[in-house]
Motif scaffolding. Structure first.
Motif, PDB file in Angstrom:
ATOM      1  N   ARG A  17      13.154   0.947  10.041  1.00 47.02           N
ATOM      2  CA  ARG A  17      13.121  -0.524  10.123  1.00 47.02           C
ATOM      3  C   ARG A  17      11.881  -0.990  10.888  1.00 47.02           C
ATOM      4  NH1 ARG A  17      18.414  -1.405  12.094  1.00 47.02           N
ATOM      5  NH2 ARG A  17      19.140  -0.676  10.072  1.00 47.02           N
ATOM      6  N   ASP A  18      11.471  -0.164  11.869  1.00 47.39           N
ATOM      7  CA  ASP A  18      10.274  -0.520  12.656  1.00 47.39           C
ATOM      8  C   ASP A  18       8.969  -0.191  11.926  1.00 47.39           C
ATOM      9  OD1 ASP A  18      11.919  -1.397  14.629  1.00 47.39           O
ATOM     10  OD2 ASP A  18      11.765   0.411  15.865  1.00 47.39           O
ATOM     11  N   GLY A  19       9.065   0.333  10.712  1.00 50.51           N
ATOM     12  CA  GLY A  19       7.858   0.513   9.901  1.00 50.51           C
ATOM     13  C   GLY A  19       7.469   1.938   9.563  1.00 50.51           C
ATOM     14  N   THR A  20       8.177   2.913  10.100  1.00 47.85           N
ATOM     15  CA  THR A  20       7.809   4.303   9.803  1.00 47.85           C
ATOM     16  C   THR A  20       8.281   4.689   8.396  1.00 47.85           C
ATOM     17  OG1 THR A  20       8.103   4.832  12.136  1.00 47.85           O
ATOM     18  CG2 THR A  20       7.976   6.699  10.607  1.00 47.85           C
ATOM     19  N   THR A  21       7.374   5.236   7.631  1.00 49.60           N
ATOM     20  CA  THR A  21       7.738   5.756   6.311  1.00 49.60           C
ATOM     21  C   THR A  21       8.397   7.116   6.532  1.00 49.60           C
ATOM     22  OG1 THR A  21       5.748   4.715   5.446  1.00 49.60           O
ATOM     23  CG2 THR A  21       6.811   6.371   4.032  1.00 49.60           C
ATOM     24  N   ILE A  22       9.560   7.314   5.932  1.00 46.05           N
ATOM     25  CA  ILE A  22      10.269   8.576   6.170  1.00 46.05           C
ATOM     26  C   ILE A  22      10.534   9.284   4.841  1.00 46.05           C
ATOM     27  CG2 ILE A  22      12.324   9.676   7.154  1.00 46.05           C
ATOM     28  CD1 ILE A  22      12.534   7.357   9.117  1.00 46.05           C
ATOM     29  N   PRO A  46       5.781   4.088  -1.262  1.00 48.22           N
ATOM     30  CA  PRO A  46       5.185   2.931  -0.573  1.00 48.22           C
ATOM     31  C   PRO A  46       5.383   3.003   0.938  1.00 48.22           C
ATOM     32  CG  PRO A  46       6.736   2.244  -2.289  1.00 48.22           C
ATOM     33  CD  PRO A  46       6.915   3.712  -2.092  1.00 48.22           C
ATOM     34  N   MET A  47       4.494   2.299   1.620  1.00 44.18           N
ATOM     35  CA  MET A  47       4.567   2.256   3.081  1.00 44.18           C
ATOM     36  C   MET A  47       5.916   1.664   3.501  1.00 44.18           C
ATOM     37  SD  MET A  47       1.511   0.836   5.407  1.00 44.18           S
ATOM     38  CE  MET A  47       1.864  -0.885   5.384  1.00 44.18           C
ATOM     39  N   GLY A  48       6.556   2.280   4.463  1.00 48.98           N
ATOM     40  CA  GLY A  48       7.805   1.733   5.000  1.00 48.98           C
ATOM     41  C   GLY A  48       9.053   2.164   4.268  1.00 48.98           C
ATOM     42  N   GLU A 102       0.834  -1.205   0.000  1.00 52.45           N
ATOM     43  CA  GLU A 102       0.000   0.000   0.000  1.00 52.45           C
ATOM     44  C   GLU A 102       0.874   1.262   0.000  1.00 52.45           C
ATOM     45  OE1 GLU A 102      -3.544   2.081   2.677  1.00 52.45           O
ATOM     46  OE2 GLU A 102      -2.368   0.431   3.508  1.00 52.45           O
ATOM     47  N   ALA A 103       0.391   2.264  -0.743  1.00 55.86           N
ATOM     48  CA  ALA A 103       1.161   3.516  -0.793  1.00 55.86           C
ATOM     49  C   ALA A 103       0.894   4.329   0.470  1.00 55.86           C
ATOM     50  CB  ALA A 103       0.762   4.307  -2.020  1.00 55.86           C
ATOM     51  N   ALA A 104       1.964   4.811   1.095  1.00 56.03           N
ATOM     52  CA  ALA A 104       1.788   5.724   2.227  1.00 56.03           C
ATOM     53  C   ALA A 104       1.311   7.067   1.681  1.00 56.03           C
ATOM     54  CB  ALA A 104       3.101   5.885   2.982  1.00 56.03           C
ATOM     55  N   ILE A 105       1.972   7.501   0.614  1.00 60.65           N
ATOM     56  CA  ILE A 105       1.577   8.764  -0.019  1.00 60.65           C
ATOM     57  C   ILE A 105       1.498   8.555  -1.519  1.00 60.65           C
ATOM     58  CG2 ILE A 105       2.327  11.135  -0.526  1.00 60.65           C
ATOM     59  CD1 ILE A 105       3.432  11.332   2.235  1.00 60.65           C
ATOM     60  N   SER A 106       0.403   9.012  -2.078  1.00 62.94           N
ATOM     61  CA  SER A 106       0.221   8.892  -3.523  1.00 62.94           C
ATOM     62  C   SER A 106      -0.168  10.269  -4.071  1.00 62.94           C
ATOM     63  CB  SER A 106      -0.886   7.856  -3.776  1.00 62.94           C
ATOM     64  OG  SER A 106      -1.062   7.695  -5.140  1.00 62.94           O
ATOM     65  N   PRO A 117       4.303   9.007  14.583  1.00 57.67           N
ATOM     66  CA  PRO A 117       3.635   9.061  13.278  1.00 57.67           C
ATOM     67  C   PRO A 117       3.986   7.879  12.383  1.00 57.67           C
ATOM     68  CG  PRO A 117       5.514  10.547  13.308  1.00 57.67           C
ATOM     69  CD  PRO A 117       5.373  10.019  14.706  1.00 57.67           C
ATOM     70  N   LYS A 118       3.041   7.529  11.506  1.00 60.85           N
ATOM     71  CA  LYS A 118       3.316   6.464  10.527  1.00 60.85           C
ATOM     72  C   LYS A 118       4.164   7.007   9.386  1.00 60.85           C
ATOM     73  CE  LYS A 118      -0.805   3.719  11.330  1.00 60.85           C
ATOM     74  NZ  LYS A 118      -2.117   3.343  10.810  1.00 60.85           N
ATOM     75  N   ILE A 119       4.005   8.319   9.141  1.00 58.91           N
ATOM     76  CA  ILE A 119       4.812   8.973   8.109  1.00 58.91           C
ATOM     77  C   ILE A 119       5.558  10.127   8.775  1.00 58.91           C
ATOM     78  CG2 ILE A 119       4.762  10.290   5.948  1.00 58.91           C
ATOM     79  CD1 ILE A 119       2.058   8.915   5.336  1.00 58.91           C
ATOM     80  N   LEU A 120       6.863  10.133   8.614  1.00 54.22           N
ATOM     81  CA  LEU A 120       7.664  11.206   9.201  1.00 54.22           C
ATOM     82  C   LEU A 120       8.300  12.015   8.073  1.00 54.22           C
ATOM     83  CD1 LEU A 120       8.964  12.474  11.746  1.00 54.22           C
ATOM     84  CD2 LEU A 120      10.805  10.793  11.514  1.00 54.22           C
ATOM     85  N   ILE A 121       8.058  13.317   8.084  1.00 59.66           N
ATOM     86  CA  ILE A 121       8.641  14.180   7.055  1.00 59.66           C
ATOM     87  C   ILE A 121       9.700  15.054   7.712  1.00 59.66           C
ATOM     88  CG2 ILE A 121       8.165  15.955   5.322  1.00 59.66           C
ATOM     89  CD1 ILE A 121       5.317  14.890   5.125  1.00 59.66           C
ATOM     90  N   LEU A 122      10.913  14.931   7.223  1.00 64.65           N
ATOM     91  CA  LEU A 122      12.040  15.665   7.808  1.00 64.65           C
ATOM     92  C   LEU A 122      12.634  16.594   6.752  1.00 64.65           C
ATOM     93  CD1 LEU A 122      13.689  12.511   9.408  1.00 64.65           C
ATOM     94  CD2 LEU A 122      12.475  14.283  10.666  1.00 64.65           C
ATOM     95  N   ASP A 123      12.504  17.880   6.986  1.00 64.53           N
ATOM     96  CA  ASP A 123      13.025  18.858   6.035  1.00 64.53           C
ATOM     97  C   ASP A 123      14.356  19.379   6.591  1.00 64.53           C
ATOM     98  OD1 ASP A 123      13.229  20.585   3.953  1.00 64.53           O
ATOM     99  OD2 ASP A 123      11.415  21.739   4.377  1.00 64.53           O
ATOM    100  N   GLU A 124      15.439  18.950   6.001  1.00 61.52           N
ATOM    101  CA  GLU A 124      16.791  19.343   6.440  1.00 61.52           C
ATOM    102  C   GLU A 124      16.994  19.062   7.938  1.00 61.52           C
ATOM    103  OE1 GLU A 124      19.088  20.328   4.475  1.00 61.52           O
ATOM    104  OE2 GLU A 124      17.967  20.789   2.675  1.00 61.52           O
TER     105      GLU A 124
END
Lengths: 271, 251
Positions: free
Chosen positions: A183-188, A28-30, A2-6, A154-161
């Motif tokens: 590795r534990d499943g968070t999409t980054i 994709p997720m992960g 499954e896609a985390a973000i599409s 969060p399931k999705i982590l967004i890191l800007d710089e």
């Protein structure tokens, strides 16, 4: 998977400036995904649109299959953001910043305190818990921002710089932490100016320029596709090594930075 | 609801750190007004509607402090959050616009109530004031604070620098307050100024608040209550509408 973000044909126009031009992307997720691009390429606009700080002019963004405009609260609930620029109550203590963040995402008092303590320990900030944010060093402030983005797991982590202003040792510690988190499943999703960071951390990278994705793929594949690879033998380029010893040979594989320069015409550090 | 209460906690924490700035000014202002208008000038002005002048103007003075404080609480909180971008951190959290605005407004109401209680306690200690109807007075404090906290949210969204907020206070709030029956009874005005006062929304709030405190009003209490409640709803919904549209906060 499954896609985390599409993202489908996403465009964003500010007055007369087209910041994003029909951009499509699926994460994709992960996955640990990297966004590279020069200043003004559209990276921050893309991130702002995903988290709801900018409205798309056209196109759509789905988070775990749900449109962010139809289900803004549900989709925001699974995203953690550590932005490039500080967006923090500077006169609040570190403890308050983290605990309030947990509360915004629905954590109860006890859960917030536990999670804050756990993150403060992981980011070596325990002894700074009652300091006001503005009194901290730049590197510590950056770590507080990252810790804050993790308060709601969060399931999705967004890191800007995320590593701008962090010293080398802490940068490597953060890399290990992020690797484990992924590795534990968070999409980054990561944007960075450090090419070694992108190569080390990201499974796939996209290079954005002028609001469009100009290239996307696995770092090694991109290097192979865009960089001339050869052995340098006594100043001469050779494709094979028949009959040569190790001390006579230099290897030229290329790197992601060369891919970036070739595609955007700019250096990453100055971008 | 946890997110709403956290936002509210943040608001109270923010102004709680500045408690002296919240409590001291209304106390000092009220005390000074009592000294000047009660012990000095007030003796020469005489009674209005059967009340010594200082008692007549006390509800208006208290109302003005409530207005100023509830407005400045929500407007400065949201405006600062826009300037230091901390509002973006709230906007990316799963919290509805309604709850975000409600937290700013309730923060203003709490400050308004604090100021209302401080001014009335000061007056109680320094004058012969006895409050006619305490629950009704508290209701008016809440309604007035709601209206001006919501206006504070609107002003903070509209303003692009501190001068805009100051202009809102100087050119809108101050004239409305001073011409809203704070210092006078409508019965003493010539017909033209009577009409001007009646077209001032602030007049109904001050008059209703005065009715709750002194038991005297120029206009009907029902009208004052209905008008204040209606205006509280309208200003709050306008603030929510602007926030939901992302006016100057979402690009």
């Amino acid at each position: 998977m499954e896609a985390a973000i599409s993202i489908n044909k996403l465009s964003k126009t500010y007055k007369k400036t087209e910041a994003l031009k029909s951009l499509s992307l699926e994460i994709p997720m992960g996955e640990f995904f990297g966004l590279l691009g020069p200043n003004g390429a559209g990276k921050t606009t893309l991130i702002k649109t995903i988290v709801g700080l900018a409205r798309p002019t056209s196109g759509s963004i789905l988070v775990f299959g749900q449109n962010i405009q139809d289900y803004p609260l549900k989709t925001k609930a699974v995203i953690g953001l550590s932005p490039q620029e500080q967006n923090i109550d500077r006169y609040f203590t570190v403890r308050k910043i983290l605990e309030f963040q947990g509360g915004y995402f629905g954590l109860r008092h006890k859960e917030r305190r536990q999670k804050a303590e756990e993150l403060l320990g992981k980011f070596n900030l325990t002894d700074k818990v009652d300091e006001e944010f503005w009194k901290l060093s730049g590197g510590m402030q950056r770590r507080v921002m990252i810790a804050r983005s993790l308060m709601a797991s969060p399931k999705i982590l967004i890191l800007d710089e995320p590593t701008a202003g962090i010293d080398v040792e802490q940068r490597h510690e953060l890399w290990d932490f992020l690797k484990n988190l992924n590795r534990d499943g968070t999409t980054i999703i990561l944007t960075t100016h450090y090419i070694d960071e992108a190569e080390y951390l990201c499974e796939r990278v996209a290079i954005i320029d002028a609001g469009q994705i100009v290239e996307m793929g696995f770092p090694k594949e991109l290097i192979k596709k865009h960089c001339e690879q050869y052995f340098l033998v006594n100043g001469e380029k050779k494709k094979d090594l028949m009959g040569l010893t190790v001390d006579q040979v230099q290897v030229h594989q290329g790197d992601l930075e060369q891919v970036f320069i070739k595609l955007t015409g700019k250096k990453l550090e100055s971008a | 609801m946890i997110s709403f209460f956290t936002l509210l906690e943040r608001e109270l924490y923010r102004f709680g750190r500045l408690a002296a700035q919240t409590i001291a000014p209304p106390f000092v202002t009220t005390a000074l007004f009592i000294v000047i208008f009660g012990y000095s000038l007030g003796q020469k002005i005489g009674a209005i509607a059967g009340f010594p002048y200082i008692l007549f103007i006390l509800p208006g003075l208290s109302g003005m402090s409530i207005i100023t404080n509830s407005f400045s609480n929500s407007s400065s909180s949201l405006y600062m959050a826009r300037m230091d971008r901390s509002i973006e951190n709230i906007l990316v959290a799963p919290i509805s616009s309604f709850r975000i605005v409600l937290s700013f407004v309730v923060g203003g109401i709490v400050r308004g109530l604090t100021v209302g209680i401080v001014t009335m306690l000061t007056a109680y200690i320094m004058t012969d004031l006895t409050i006619h109807n305490i629950p009704l007075a508290l209701l008016f404090v809440i309604l007035i604070s709601t209206i001006f906290s919501a206006l504070g949210v609107i002003a903070a969204l509209w303003g692009n620098d501190w001068e805009h907020l100051a202009a809102f206070s100087t050119f809108i709030l101050a004239p409305l307050s001073y011409l809203g029956g704070t210092f006078y009874s409508i019965a003493t005005l010539p017909p033209l100024w009577k009409k001007v006062s009646l077209s001032n929304p602030m007049y109904y709030m001050v008059d209703g608040y005065r009715s709750a405190i002194l038991g005297h009003s120029d206009v009907s209490l029902t009208i004052a209550l209905a008008f204040s409640s209606g205006l509280a709803c309208i200003t709050f919904l306008c603030a929510v509408f602007l926030f939901k549209k992302g006016y100057r906060i979402i690009v």
